[in-house]
Write a protein that holds these residues in place. Structure first.
Motif, PDB file in Angstrom:
ATOM      1  N   TRP A  61     117.646 -56.151  -4.551  1.00 40.32           N
ATOM      2  CA  TRP A  61     116.591 -56.415  -3.568  1.00 40.32           C
ATOM      3  C   TRP A  61     116.826 -55.613  -2.294  1.00 40.32           C
ATOM      4  CZ3 TRP A  61     116.059 -58.179   1.382  1.00 40.32           C
ATOM      5  CH2 TRP A  61     114.799 -58.614   1.774  1.00 40.32           C
ATOM      6  N   PHE A  62     118.056 -55.614  -1.798  1.00 44.00           N
ATOM      7  CA  PHE A  62     118.361 -54.865  -0.574  1.00 44.00           C
ATOM      8  C   PHE A  62     118.256 -53.364  -0.800  1.00 44.00           C
ATOM      9  CE2 PHE A  62     120.247 -58.886   0.775  1.00 44.00           C
ATOM     10  CZ  PHE A  62     119.892 -58.917   2.106  1.00 44.00           C
ATOM     11  N   GLU A  63     118.627 -52.913  -1.965  1.00 43.70           N
ATOM     12  CA  GLU A  63     118.529 -51.478  -2.251  1.00 43.70           C
ATOM     13  C   GLU A  63     117.076 -51.019  -2.253  1.00 43.70           C
ATOM     14  OE1 GLU A  63     120.076 -48.301  -5.652  1.00 43.70           O
ATOM     15  OE2 GLU A  63     120.532 -50.447  -5.819  1.00 43.70           O
ATOM     16  N   GLU A  64     116.191 -51.800  -2.864  1.00 44.97           N
ATOM     17  CA  GLU A  64     114.774 -51.436  -2.887  1.00 44.97           C
ATOM     18  C   GLU A  64     114.140 -51.570  -1.510  1.00 44.97           C
ATOM     19  OE1 GLU A  64     113.038 -53.950  -5.794  1.00 44.97           O
ATOM     20  OE2 GLU A  64     113.955 -52.913  -7.516  1.00 44.97           O
ATOM     21  N   LYS A  65     114.491 -52.639  -0.779  1.00 44.44           N
ATOM     22  CA  LYS A  65     113.907 -52.844   0.547  1.00 44.44           C
ATOM     23  C   LYS A  65     114.353 -51.761   1.520  1.00 44.44           C
ATOM     24  CE  LYS A  65     111.093 -56.263   0.501  1.00 44.44           C
ATOM     25  NZ  LYS A  65     109.678 -56.066   0.919  1.00 44.44           N
ATOM     26  N   SER A  66     115.581 -51.304   1.408  1.00 43.56           N
ATOM     27  CA  SER A  66     116.066 -50.251   2.303  1.00 43.56           C
ATOM     28  C   SER A  66     115.252 -48.982   2.107  1.00 43.56           C
ATOM     29  CB  SER A  66     117.546 -49.981   2.046  1.00 43.56           C
ATOM     30  OG  SER A  66     118.328 -51.120   2.345  1.00 43.56           O
ATOM     31  N   ARG A  67     114.996 -48.613   0.872  1.00 42.00           N
ATOM     32  CA  ARG A  67     114.169 -47.422   0.618  1.00 42.00           C
ATOM     33  C   ARG A  67     112.744 -47.635   1.113  1.00 42.00           C
ATOM     34  NH1 ARG A  67     116.858 -47.362  -4.572  1.00 42.00           N
ATOM     35  NH2 ARG A  67     115.013 -48.355  -5.470  1.00 42.00           N
ATOM     36  N   GLN A  68     112.211 -48.831   0.897  1.00 37.83           N
ATOM     37  CA  GLN A  68     110.849 -49.109   1.347  1.00 37.83           C
ATOM     38  C   GLN A  68     110.732 -49.042   2.868  1.00 37.83           C
ATOM     39  OE1 GLN A  68     109.486 -53.034   0.353  1.00 37.83           O
ATOM     40  NE2 GLN A  68     107.475 -52.730   1.243  1.00 37.83           N
ATOM     41  N   ILE A  69     111.707 -49.609   3.578  1.00 37.91           N
ATOM     42  CA  ILE A  69     111.670 -49.599   5.045  1.00 37.91           C
ATOM     43  C   ILE A  69     111.779 -48.173   5.573  1.00 37.91           C
ATOM     44  CG2 ILE A  69     112.899 -50.344   7.112  1.00 37.91           C
ATOM     45  CD1 ILE A  69     111.248 -52.531   5.764  1.00 37.91           C
ATOM     46  N   GLU A  70     112.644 -47.371   4.974  1.00 40.38           N
ATOM     47  CA  GLU A  70     112.789 -45.983   5.414  1.00 40.38           C
ATOM     48  C   GLU A  70     111.484 -45.214   5.220  1.00 40.38           C
ATOM     49  OE1 GLU A  70     115.046 -44.387   6.961  1.00 40.38           O
ATOM     50  OE2 GLU A  70     116.707 -45.806   6.966  1.00 40.38           O
ATOM     51  N   ASN A  71     110.831 -45.441   4.092  1.00 38.70           N
ATOM     52  CA  ASN A  71     109.570 -44.756   3.816  1.00 38.70           C
ATOM     53  C   ASN A  71     108.476 -45.207   4.774  1.00 38.70           C
ATOM     54  OD1 ASN A  71     107.692 -43.130   2.417  1.00 38.70           O
ATOM     55  ND2 ASN A  71     107.085 -44.856   1.136  1.00 38.70           N
ATOM     56  N   LYS A 125     116.531 -61.891   4.040  1.00 41.19           N
ATOM     57  CA  LYS A 125     115.461 -62.036   3.044  1.00 41.19           C
ATOM     58  C   LYS A 125     114.336 -62.912   3.574  1.00 41.19           C
ATOM     59  CE  LYS A 125     118.264 -61.270  -1.113  1.00 41.19           C
ATOM     60  NZ  LYS A 125     118.723 -61.821  -2.402  1.00 41.19           N
ATOM     61  N   GLU A 126     114.685 -63.987   4.282  1.00 42.33           N
ATOM     62  CA  GLU A 126     113.652 -64.846   4.871  1.00 42.33           C
ATOM     63  C   GLU A 126     112.888 -64.101   5.964  1.00 42.33           C
ATOM     64  OE1 GLU A 126     115.641 -68.286   6.248  1.00 42.33           O
ATOM     65  OE2 GLU A 126     116.006 -69.137   4.255  1.00 42.33           O
ATOM     66  N   GLU A 127     113.616 -63.330   6.780  1.00 41.01           N
ATOM     67  CA  GLU A 127     112.970 -62.584   7.862  1.00 41.01           C
ATOM     68  C   GLU A 127     112.010 -61.535   7.317  1.00 41.01           C
ATOM     69  OE1 GLU A 127     113.583 -62.652  11.547  1.00 41.01           O
ATOM     70  OE2 GLU A 127     113.959 -64.669  10.829  1.00 41.01           O
ATOM     71  N   ILE A 128     112.416 -60.831   6.273  1.00 40.36           N
ATOM     72  CA  ILE A 128     111.546 -59.809   5.694  1.00 40.36           C
ATOM     73  C   ILE A 128     110.309 -60.444   5.066  1.00 40.36           C
ATOM     74  CG2 ILE A 128     111.397 -58.057   3.891  1.00 40.36           C
ATOM     75  CD1 ILE A 128     112.945 -57.151   6.305  1.00 40.36           C
ATOM     76  N   LYS A 129     110.485 -61.609   4.460  1.00 40.70           N
ATOM     77  CA  LYS A 129     109.338 -62.317   3.880  1.00 40.70           C
ATOM     78  C   LYS A 129     108.327 -62.686   4.960  1.00 40.70           C
ATOM     79  CE  LYS A 129     108.392 -66.084   0.613  1.00 40.70           C
ATOM     80  NZ  LYS A 129     108.977 -67.226  -0.138  1.00 40.70           N
ATOM     81  N   ASN A 130     108.820 -63.217   6.079  1.00 38.93           N
ATOM     82  CA  ASN A 130     107.935 -63.540   7.200  1.00 38.93           C
ATOM     83  C   ASN A 130     107.325 -62.282   7.807  1.00 38.93           C
ATOM     84  OD1 ASN A 130     108.442 -66.314   7.030  1.00 38.93           O
ATOM     85  ND2 ASN A 130     110.263 -66.155   8.296  1.00 38.93           N
ATOM     86  N   PHE A 131     108.123 -61.240   7.889  1.00 34.32           N
ATOM     87  CA  PHE A 131     107.649 -59.983   8.466  1.00 34.32           C
ATOM     88  C   PHE A 131     106.494 -59.403   7.663  1.00 34.32           C
ATOM     89  CE2 PHE A 131     107.901 -55.332   8.329  1.00 34.32           C
ATOM     90  CZ  PHE A 131     107.672 -55.027   9.658  1.00 34.32           C
ATOM     91  N   ASP A 132     106.605 -59.401   6.343  1.00 34.26           N
ATOM     92  CA  ASP A 132     105.529 -58.876   5.504  1.00 34.26           C
ATOM     93  C   ASP A 132     104.254 -59.704   5.648  1.00 34.26           C
ATOM     94  OD1 ASP A 132     107.138 -56.854   4.574  1.00 34.26           O
ATOM     95  OD2 ASP A 132     107.783 -57.930   2.779  1.00 34.26           O
ATOM     96  N   LEU A 133     104.409 -61.031   5.730  1.00 34.77           N
ATOM     97  CA  LEU A 133     103.241 -61.894   5.901  1.00 34.77           C
ATOM     98  C   LEU A 133     102.566 -61.640   7.242  1.00 34.77           C
ATOM     99  CD1 LEU A 133     101.487 -64.327   4.969  1.00 34.77           C
ATOM    100  CD2 LEU A 133     103.131 -65.789   6.144  1.00 34.77           C
ATOM    101  N   ASN A 134     103.349 -61.599   8.315  1.00 34.04           N
ATOM    102  CA  ASN A 134     102.786 -61.389   9.645  1.00 34.04           C
ATOM    103  C   ASN A 134     102.190 -59.990   9.791  1.00 34.04           C
ATOM    104  OD1 ASN A 134     103.600 -63.946  10.360  1.00 34.04           O
ATOM    105  ND2 ASN A 134     105.486 -63.283  11.348  1.00 34.04           N
TER     106      ASN A 134
END
Length: 529
Positions: free
Chosen positions: A316-326, A483-492
């Protein structure tokens, strides 16, 4: 295989191959079947029966790919497998067939009715935007009791205190809330820009190690601040700079208020409630000792990012790191384009204003009365359009460009939170290595019969076992919080973009409609020349 020829009847024969025959899989296979003729194979291959052209066309039509179509049933328009309806594609048999509502021809609608309908839609959209929810939503893990609470914050009335380079700007903060931890439900206070930066640094020092994503603090602007400080009382302060900073500070406080961990923080609560002036923050200045220390720490963190290597075990962190960079790279590009759009719109407004003045001068010089009046009104029309362009330029900045800029900074803060997790993992690994070294030392003491040193080393082993367990717990907790913060971040993020883009497009549509009305009013004067 040749099919059994149909029985002789008086009805005309349309085809020799019956593709609609259904096969009964449950029939008795043990029943006797008629033996095929001995020369069947050779007769069907070598001696084909000639067919008419009409029969061949019918055969090709029947061999189109279908799913158990009974050719004896009449065709229906609502058949989901019917190819006669060009507006619909084949649907699975289990899904209901949805028929499109026939659209009213445009020619049958009168022009006046169309304009009235558009005006009603525009007014309805505007009223809906005014009733829309707040820009910043609450965390999704909050319970129902927490969702009923609110904390509304607005900034207004920026005013300068003092003269010269020693002066500073103060902003009025108005708060309305029903949260019990606050002493009053409505109150106001005044804060300077450095107070906001000090609040950000305190919250960052406290919540960043826990994996919390902080909203971006407003950036410093040395040139704009110097212009405000050097402006005399008789001169007008740069309104554009003050409004941009006021809007950024307000968004910063609203994002803090929307986060449960931040709005209950004592630092944030004191920042809003204490009516007295807060102690001056020295660590916000770039030339102060604290500022130099923060710069040195930033360089140290950059070196640590290169030195600390972590083999990621959580996909999960590996995929999210690439997504955030992009996303970070794409949002930066979009922000630069949005800034260019804002600048271009302001230049367009300035050019329109200059054109309006030039047209008015030409109207005064024109001798023909009708032409002079038309040119004069043309200048007035362009003067109105100039104001519309300025309003749209402000919308480009405050409703679109600033939103993109905030998320560029938010993605940067997310990357910092991810790096904080790597640092926590590094602390855990160092604790394990130290614990391993202590145990090896204990084994050496016991092997060399130095039993007098064993109690001391055992105390150190117990201490480092506790530290290692605490470091592991910290790493697991920060991973969970992120993980909770990113979930809230995507929703907001989805909610904010929907709200802001809706307002932006409504404003753009209203401005375009106003421009059209200006030209519609001016067109009869041109025809009357």
């Amino acid at each position: 295989m040749a099919s059994t020829p149909p029985p002789e009847t008086d009805e005309p024969q349309t085809t020799e191959v019956d593709l609609g025959t259904n096969i009964d899989l449950e029939q008795d296979l043990s029943a006797e079947k008629p033996a095929p003729p001995e020369d069947m194979f050779f007769s069907t291959i070598s001696d084909p029966e000639p067919k008419k052209q009409e029969d061949m066309d019918e055969l090709f039509r029947l061999n189109k790919p279908m799913n158990e179509v009974n050719l004896n049933e009449p065709e229906e328009d609502d058949d989901p497998f019917s190819f006669s309806n060009n507006n619909s594609s084949p649907k699975p048999p289990n899904e209901p067939s949805i028929q499109p509502v026939p659209a009213t021809p445009v020619a049958d609608v009168k022009e006046e009715s169309r304009e009235e309908a558009q005006n009603e839609v525009a007014s309805a959209n505007l009223s809906e935007s005014l009733k829309s929810p707040q820009l910043y939503t609450r965390n999704i893990e909050e319970d129902d009791e927490e969702k009923d609470k609110y904390l509304e914050i607005t900034l207004s009335e920026p005013h300068k205190i003092g003269d010269g380079m020693g002066s500073y700007m103060v902003y009025k903060i108005s708060v309305k809330t029903n949260i019990a931890v606050f002493k009053n439900q409505e109150f106001t206070t005044n804060r300077r820009f450095s107070d906001f930066l000090a609040l950000f640094e305190r919250l960052k020092e406290k919540h960043l190690p826990a994996g919390r994503i902080l909203p971006p603090a407003p950036e410093k602007d040395v040139i704009g601040t110097a212009k405000v400080k050097m402006a005399k009382d008789s001169e007008a302060s740069p309104i554009d700079f003050l409004e941009k900073r006021r809007s950024a500070l307000e968004r910063f406080l609203k994002r803090l208020a929307a986060h449960k961990a931040f709005r209950y923080d004592p630092y944030f609560r004191d920042f809003l409630e204490i009516s007295d002036e807060l102690p001056k923050a020295n660590n916000t200045s770039a030339l102060s000792g604290a500022g130099m220390l923060k710069m040195f720490k930033s360089v140290t963190d950059s070196v640590t990012k290169i030195a600390v290597k972590m083999e990621e075990t959580d996909q999960w962190f590996e995929e999210k790191s690439r997504q955030i960079e992009n996303l970070y790279a794409q949002y930066k590009k979009l922000h630069s384009v949005a800034e260019y759009l804002h600048t271009w719109r302001k230049d367009l407004a300035a050019s329109t204003k200059e054109f309006s003045k030039t047209t008015a001068i030409l109207a005064n010089a024109e001798e023909q009365l009708n032409l002079s009046r038309a040119l004069s009104h043309l200048g007035e029309a362009y003067e109105k359009i100039d104001q519309i362009y300025l309003e749209q330029a402000n919308s480009d900045y405050f409703l679109f460009a600033e939103l993109i800029k905030d998320y560029v900074c938010l993605f940067d803060n997310i990357k910092e939170v991810f790096f904080q997790r790597i640092k926590t993992f590094g602390n855990w690994q160092k604790s394990e290595e130290t614990l391993k070294a202590k145990k090896e030392s204990k084994a050496k003491f016991e092997a060399s019969n130095k039993l007098d040193k064993v109690p001391a080393i055992m105390a150190e082993i117990n201490e480092w076992e506790s530290k290692t367990a605490k470091a592991k717990e910290d790493f697991e907790q920060i991973s969970k919080n992120i993980k909770e913060e990113i979930k809230n971040f995507d929703l907001n993020r989805a909610t904010e973009f929907k709200t802001q883009l809706t307002k932006y497009l409504e404003t753009l549509l209203q401005n375009q409609e106003t421009i059209v009305k200006v030209w519609e009013q001016y067109l009869p004067e041109v025809k009357a020349i």
